[in-house]
Scaffold this active site. Structure first.
Site, PDB file in Angstrom:
ATOM      1  N   SER A   1      55.406  30.232  57.503  1.00  0.00           N
ATOM      2  CA  SER A   1      56.064  29.199  56.701  1.00  0.00           C
ATOM      3  C   SER A   1      55.664  27.951  57.336  1.00  0.00           C
ATOM      4  CB  SER A   1      57.713  29.642  56.725  1.00  0.00           C
ATOM      5  OG  SER A   1      58.324  28.513  56.174  1.00  0.00           O
TER       6      SER A   1
ATOM      7  N   TYR B   1      65.213  31.673  62.592  1.00  0.00           N
ATOM      8  CA  TYR B   1      64.106  31.680  61.409  1.00  0.00           C
ATOM      9  C   TYR B   1      63.092  30.728  61.955  1.00  0.00           C
ATOM     10  CZ  TYR B   1      61.964  31.561  57.020  1.00  0.00           C
ATOM     11  OH  TYR B   1      61.064  31.586  55.916  1.00  0.00           O
TER      12      TYR B   1
ATOM     13  N   ASN C   1      43.704  42.659  41.055  1.00  0.00           N
ATOM     14  CA  ASN C   1      44.499  43.761  41.447  1.00  0.00           C
ATOM     15  C   ASN C   1      43.887  44.780  40.431  1.00  0.00           C
ATOM     16  OD1 ASN C   1      46.464  42.978  43.128  1.00  0.00           O
ATOM     17  ND2 ASN C   1      47.219  41.861  41.525  1.00  0.00           N
ATOM     18  N   THR C   2      44.074  44.417  39.492  1.00  0.00           N
ATOM     19  CA  THR C   2      43.250  45.808  38.578  1.00  0.00           C
ATOM     20  C   THR C   2      42.183  46.214  39.589  1.00  0.00           C
ATOM     21  OG1 THR C   2      43.812  44.509  36.707  1.00  0.00           O
ATOM     22  CG2 THR C   2      42.263  46.232  36.378  1.00  0.00           C
ATOM     23  N   GLY C   3      42.300  47.652  39.409  1.00  0.00           N
ATOM     24  CA  GLY C   3      41.138  48.365  40.115  1.00  0.00           C
ATOM     25  C   GLY C   3      41.317  48.621  41.511  1.00  0.00           C
TER      26      GLY C   3
ATOM     27  N   GLY D   1      56.901  44.637  51.733  1.00  0.00           N
ATOM     28  CA  GLY D   1      57.833  43.721  50.792  1.00  0.00           C
ATOM     29  C   GLY D   1      57.629  43.866  49.388  1.00  0.00           C
ATOM     30  N   ALA D   2      56.867  44.395  49.020  1.00  0.00           N
ATOM     31  CA  ALA D   2      56.614  44.052  47.530  1.00  0.00           C
ATOM     32  C   ALA D   2      57.948  44.734  46.743  1.00  0.00           C
ATOM     33  CB  ALA D   2      55.554  44.876  47.157  1.00  0.00           C
TER      34      ALA D   2
END
Length: 317
Positions: free
Chosen positions: A173, A198, A59-61, A57-58
């Site tokens: 959820s 859901y 740190n450095t390094g 569904g869509a």
């Protein structure tokens, strides 16, 4: 001129003291409420240099793999991540969780192209949609929110084990508290309700996480479930679409209380990287802290039964 203005303000306050106090107190209360509902913030200083992270569904390094259904949006998101993080190692791959064939294709791709997988974040989902079906004929919310991630996780377990210590993060959820697993009518063909569906799918996330932890003991792979909060995203588009206009007007003020995507991501990040959780597994979190699930989320017999049923539905031995 300034003196005239100051005098005018002073006179107004003196004449309307009660109203001014009410406005100020209300304003401060709303600000405090907004800060409260924004939830916890992940304070971990852990870095992901050299790590590989797969997010559905869509740190450095880190090498970040965005597995998404809408490729145009995925590429746009990847560009934004590169710009804001300075991390150019962001990869986009196709994943439609409503198709088990697509899930298998992604898993095969990951095994062929990635030497390791340090973090798997099962994030994608659908909420309160009409009675739709997946490619294989499963009820859409149960199929996407649970079965797709169930199959993907299982197909990637060997890679995760070989990359240990590694983590699996399941975005569930608070809605699981109202959920029931309808084992005798798992696709809700007899009585479909978008809310009931859901709730069932989110309880399935929690139970999957619980049973997964049992099966992964001693492997170095830990697993976590979480409630991210109520976030201002497109996840609720089907719910809003069903609402009458007058209801939409009534709920409009509550948008002020919704988390931003950045705030909503904090517990997911916490479960993915926080050092204090490295020896924990199978638990549930909210606002960057451990929380108890509803009683039905701690039912080990139901968790095992759901695992067996899910394996049968997706064709796992």
């Amino acid at each position: 001129m300034m003196e005239v203005y100051t005098t005018a303000v002073k006179d107004f306050v003196e004449e309307h003291t009660t109203a001014v106090v009410v406005v100020v107190v209300t304003g401060l209360g709303l600000i405090a409420l907004r800060r409260y509902v924004s939830g916890g913030v992940c304070r971990s200083k852990a870095r992901l240099d050299g790590k590989t992270v797969l997010i559905t569904g869509a740190n450095t390094g880190a090498r970040v793999i965005l597995a998404c259904r809408d490729m145009s949006r995925a590429y746009a998101a990847a560009d934004e991540i590169r710009k804001r993080s300075g991390n150019g190692n962001v990869v986009v791959k196709m994943l439609d969780l409503a198709s088990l064939e697509s899930v298998r294709a992604l898993a095969k791709d990951i095994h062929q192209t990635e030497e390791k997988l340090d973090i798997l974040i099962n994030n994608a989902g659908i909420m309160m949609c009409p009675k739709w079906r997946t490619e294989e004929g499963f009820e859409m919310q149960f199929g996407v929110n649970h079965l797709g991630h169930f199959l993907l996780t299982n197909l990637l377990l060997d890679l995760l084990k070989n990359s240990a210590p590694s983590r699996i993060v399941n975005v569930a959820s608070l809605a699981h508290e109202r959920g029931t697993i309808h084992f005798d009518d798992i696709n809700l063909d007899k009585d479909y309700d978008s809310h009931k569906s859901y709730y069932q799918s989110k309880l399935a996330n929690v139970l999957f996480n619980r049973e997964l932890a049992v099966r992964l003991r001693g492997t170095g792979v830990t697993t976590y479930a979480l409630h991210p909060g109520v976030i201002h995203t497109e996840l609720g588009r089907h719910l809003m679409g069903e609402m009458a206009l007058w209801k939409k007007v009534l709920v409009l003020p509550f948008y002020f209380l919704l988390k931003t995507p950045w705030q909503g991501a904090q517990t997911t990040i916490y479960c993915a990287v926080d050092e204090s959780l490295q020896n924990s597994s199978g638990l549930y979190y909210s606002d960057c802290a451990r929380k108890d699930t509803a009683p039905q989320g701690r039912d080990d017999a139901a968790a095992r039964r759901l695992w067996d049923l899910s394996a049968s539905m997706v064709g796992l031995a």
